[in-house]
Motif scaffolding. Sequence first.
Motif, PDB file in Angstrom:
ATOM      1  N   GLY A 132       0.785  -1.232   0.000  1.00  0.00           N
ATOM      2  CA  GLY A 132       0.000   0.000   0.000  1.00  0.00           C
ATOM      3  C   GLY A 132       0.815   1.278   0.000  1.00  0.00           C
ATOM      4  N   SER A 133       2.140   1.172  -0.159  1.00  0.00           N
ATOM      5  CA  SER A 133       2.989   2.371  -0.078  1.00  0.00           C
ATOM      6  C   SER A 133       3.147   3.082  -1.415  1.00  0.00           C
ATOM      7  N   ALA A 134       2.695   2.469  -2.519  1.00  0.00           N
ATOM      8  CA  ALA A 134       2.890   3.052  -3.842  1.00  0.00           C
ATOM      9  C   ALA A 134       1.660   2.818  -4.706  1.00  0.00           C
ATOM     10  N   ARG A 135       1.578   3.541  -5.810  1.00  0.00           N
ATOM     11  CA  ARG A 135       0.526   3.316  -6.795  1.00  0.00           C
ATOM     12  C   ARG A 135       0.926   2.110  -7.646  1.00  0.00           C
ATOM     13  N   GLU A 136       0.060   1.114  -7.706  1.00  0.00           N
ATOM     14  CA  GLU A 136       0.430  -0.175  -8.307  1.00  0.00           C
ATOM     15  C   GLU A 136      -0.133  -0.341  -9.713  1.00  0.00           C
ATOM     16  N   ILE A 160      12.285  -2.043 -14.501  1.00  0.00           N
ATOM     17  CA  ILE A 160      11.246  -1.133 -14.982  1.00  0.00           C
ATOM     18  C   ILE A 160      10.382  -0.791 -13.779  1.00  0.00           C
ATOM     19  N   GLY A 161      10.218   0.498 -13.517  1.00  0.00           N
ATOM     20  CA  GLY A 161       9.422   0.942 -12.373  1.00  0.00           C
ATOM     21  C   GLY A 161       8.258   1.814 -12.812  1.00  0.00           C
ATOM     22  N   PHE A 162       7.093   1.615 -12.195  1.00  0.00           N
ATOM     23  CA  PHE A 162       5.896   2.399 -12.496  1.00  0.00           C
ATOM     24  C   PHE A 162       5.735   3.509 -11.461  1.00  0.00           C
ATOM     25  N   ALA A 175      -3.823  12.330  -6.873  1.00  0.00           N
ATOM     26  CA  ALA A 175      -3.886  13.423  -5.911  1.00  0.00           C
ATOM     27  C   ALA A 175      -4.965  13.175  -4.866  1.00  0.00           C
ATOM     28  N   LYS A 176      -6.028  12.463  -5.265  1.00  0.00           N
ATOM     29  CA  LYS A 176      -7.110  12.150  -4.339  1.00  0.00           C
ATOM     30  C   LYS A 176      -6.814  10.901  -3.517  1.00  0.00           C
ATOM     31  N   GLY A 177      -5.755  10.169  -3.894  1.00  0.00           N
ATOM     32  CA  GLY A 177      -5.401   8.960  -3.155  1.00  0.00           C
ATOM     33  C   GLY A 177      -6.035   7.705  -3.687  1.00  0.00           C
ATOM     34  N   GLY A 178      -6.683   7.775  -4.839  1.00  0.00           N
ATOM     35  CA  GLY A 178      -7.324   6.603  -5.417  1.00  0.00           C
ATOM     36  C   GLY A 178      -6.397   5.858  -6.352  1.00  0.00           C
ATOM     37  N   ASN A 179      -6.981   4.929  -7.132  1.00  0.00           N
ATOM     38  CA  ASN A 179      -6.186   4.223  -8.133  1.00  0.00           C
ATOM     39  C   ASN A 179      -5.677   5.204  -9.181  1.00  0.00           C
ATOM     40  N   CYS A 180      -4.484   4.957  -9.678  1.00  0.00           N
ATOM     41  CA  CYS A 180      -3.883   5.858 -10.651  1.00  0.00           C
ATOM     42  C   CYS A 180      -4.213   5.373 -12.059  1.00  0.00           C
ATOM     43  N   ILE A 181      -5.112   6.082 -12.732  1.00  0.00           N
ATOM     44  CA  ILE A 181      -5.502   5.711 -14.087  1.00  0.00           C
ATOM     45  C   ILE A 181      -4.308   5.827 -15.027  1.00  0.00           C
ATOM     46  N   CYS A 182      -3.411   6.765 -14.733  1.00  0.00           N
ATOM     47  CA  CYS A 182      -2.229   6.951 -15.580  1.00  0.00           C
ATOM     48  C   CYS A 182      -1.364   5.692 -15.573  1.00  0.00           C
ATOM     49  N   ILE A 183      -1.113   5.131 -14.401  1.00  0.00           N
ATOM     50  CA  ILE A 183      -0.325   3.902 -14.312  1.00  0.00           C
ATOM     51  C   ILE A 183      -1.096   2.735 -14.918  1.00  0.00           C
ATOM     52  N   GLU A 184      -2.402   2.687 -14.665  1.00  0.00           N
ATOM     53  CA  GLU A 184      -3.217   1.607 -15.217  1.00  0.00           C
ATOM     54  C   GLU A 184      -3.236   1.620 -16.743  1.00  0.00           C
ATOM     55  N   SER A 185      -3.013   2.796 -17.335  1.00  0.00           N
ATOM     56  CA  SER A 185      -3.058   2.918 -18.794  1.00  0.00           C
ATOM     57  C   SER A 185      -1.788   2.430 -19.473  1.00  0.00           C
ATOM     58  N   LEU A 186      -0.727   2.184 -18.709  1.00  0.00           N
ATOM     59  CA  LEU A 186       0.519   1.684 -19.283  1.00  0.00           C
ATOM     60  C   LEU A 186       0.314   0.246 -19.757  1.00  0.00           C
TER      61      LEU A 186
END
Length: 331
Positions: free
Chosen positions: A182-186, A272-274, A306-317
């Motif tokens: 839970g420490s990073a956006r996965e 490779i890091g996200f 920024a809101k603390g939710g899932n990161c759509i940007c990372i999910e789009s990779l």
Amino acid sequence: MKNILISRTDNLGDVVLTFPLAAYLKQYFPGSRILFLGKKYTADLIKACNSIDEFISKESLLDDPSLLKSKNIEAVIFVYPDKDVAKICKQSRIPVRIGTSHRIFHWLYANKKVSFSRKKSDLHEAQLNFKLLEGLGITVIPSIETLGTLLNVSPKSEIPEAVKSELYSAKKKIILHPKSKGSAREWPLQNYFSLAKRLISAGYTPVISGTKEEGQKMRNEQEDFFSLPEMIDLTGKVSLGELISVISKADGLIACSTGPLHIASALGIPTIGFYPSIKPMHAGRWKPIGKYSTVLSLDKYCVDCAKGGNCICIESLKTEQVFEILEGWNK
């Protein structure tokens, strides 16, 4: 100075990014001994750093506050602010005690206070650590490339025989470390599963790492995640020291902003890091600094992060994007 204590009592990735500071001090003060105070669970990692002469656990220090008095420590650098540790260091009469001026308790326990803000800075975390050397009259801030040459990590533990036989028979091993406690956006677990299938079809062996709890969490999220017969499941099967040795034998590692990502980078393993793009979690602050590290991050402000939710940007990779980078390691 002959005996210098670095105190960093937080997590694995943070510890790795402090290793260049240890190496630099050892070079700057020839013949010096570098001691490192950290959490007990980080011991195997700290002992893997060849620039560090002695590890002291915070837990041992709290049990026996007199522990430091026999070490003849001349200076302590509070890289990670820790009130309990700072108090004991003053009680131990360490002559030079360096900390950031932004922590109120450092006005009680540190006698060299350096003013800077990590959150507002554009410097990398490993560079920010060097700001504290102003307390010793040292004002150098090395480049990221220079810091990457100062990691100086090598494995110290044997790989368990059961794991060793499975790994050594595998070809082109790529470690996938999907979770971060839970420490990073996965990156989504489904993407790792798709990548694992793509790797297998191309002749690679995916190796899944993580704690026992993380392994169970993966099974709960996706029941068939470990169903691929060519996949090696190491979740909960190796200690930290053994994991470092396993990583050193791998052909690459893929993860979000986690300790294993930084460990692999420090060992010279391609990674490779996200990363999300928002501060202070962005790659500019927290990317691995090893020579063969690649970061995937969209150059935009992510509202969801920024809101603390899932990161759509990372999910789009995309899986294929990751695989293409990985294939480039062999060219």
